[in-house]
Design an enzyme around this catalytic site. Sequence first.
Site, PDB file in Angstrom:
ATOM      1  N   SER A 101      54.230 -28.086  16.680  1.00 62.01           N
ATOM      2  CA  SER A 101      54.659 -29.474  16.763  1.00 62.01           C
ATOM      3  C   SER A 101      53.502 -30.361  17.236  1.00 62.01           C
ATOM      4  O   SER A 101      52.467 -30.428  16.586  1.00 62.01           O
ATOM      5  CB  SER A 101      55.890 -29.560  17.678  1.00 62.01           C
ATOM      6  OG  SER A 101      56.447 -30.845  17.692  1.00 62.01           O
ATOM      7  N   HIS A 126      55.985 -29.831  11.893  1.00 62.92           N
ATOM      8  CA  HIS A 126      57.280 -30.342  11.430  1.00 62.92           C
ATOM      9  C   HIS A 126      57.347 -31.832  11.750  1.00 62.92           C
ATOM     10  O   HIS A 126      56.434 -32.391  12.356  1.00 62.92           O
ATOM     11  CB  HIS A 126      58.461 -29.578  12.050  1.00 62.92           C
ATOM     12  CG  HIS A 126      58.589 -29.733  13.536  1.00 62.92           C
ATOM     13  ND1 HIS A 126      59.569 -29.115  14.266  1.00 62.92           N
ATOM     14  CD2 HIS A 126      57.855 -30.432  14.453  1.00 62.92           C
ATOM     15  CE1 HIS A 126      59.450 -29.417  15.546  1.00 62.92           C
ATOM     16  NE2 HIS A 126      58.418 -30.225  15.684  1.00 62.92           N
TER      17      HIS A 126
END
Length: 202
Positions: A101, A126
Amino acid sequence: MPVGVPKVPFRSPGEEDATWVDIYNRLHRERLLFLGQEVEGEISNQIVGLMVYLSIEDDTRDLYLFINSPGGWVIPGIAIYDAMQFVPPDVHTICMGLAASMGSFVLAGGEITKRLAFPHARVMIHQPASSFYEAPAGEFILEAGELLKLRETITSVYVQRTGNPLWVVSEDMERDVFMSATEAQAHGIVDLIAVENTWDFP
């Protein structure tokens, strides 16, 4: 019983006797920084502060940021990324363990050609997620608009830093995409994979 932060001896130039300092203090003096937790405001401010201080101290010596992070808050992660672009020294980013992330976002933000992953490291990208799923509808709509802007920012940075086309990055960010070190290199998030005994520390 917790061990706490280990201490190591350090002797300042011109001093005969060494003093005991915590290991991170000692490593910071060698321009080695660590993001080894969730990305949040306090650690972001610490890393930014260290980068600025070390740049003032010597703006010609590279900085090294080691990353083992599950990700975290978007704005503190962007703050680290922006500081890395702002300070004069090149910032090497080194992925050990996991850069997920916002951890992978910071990893990609290192100086191009100076982003490295250990052989068994994992990288995950993501899209940013909302923390207001249970908020009133009006707040959720405002949050959704802000999330869209943040997603556009993150996507454009990945496009710029990886060299991948917009459609590839956008598609990858639709879900959690985990990568090995080799896959992260092919994806342009890192430039090099560490090989035993071949990487020179500062």
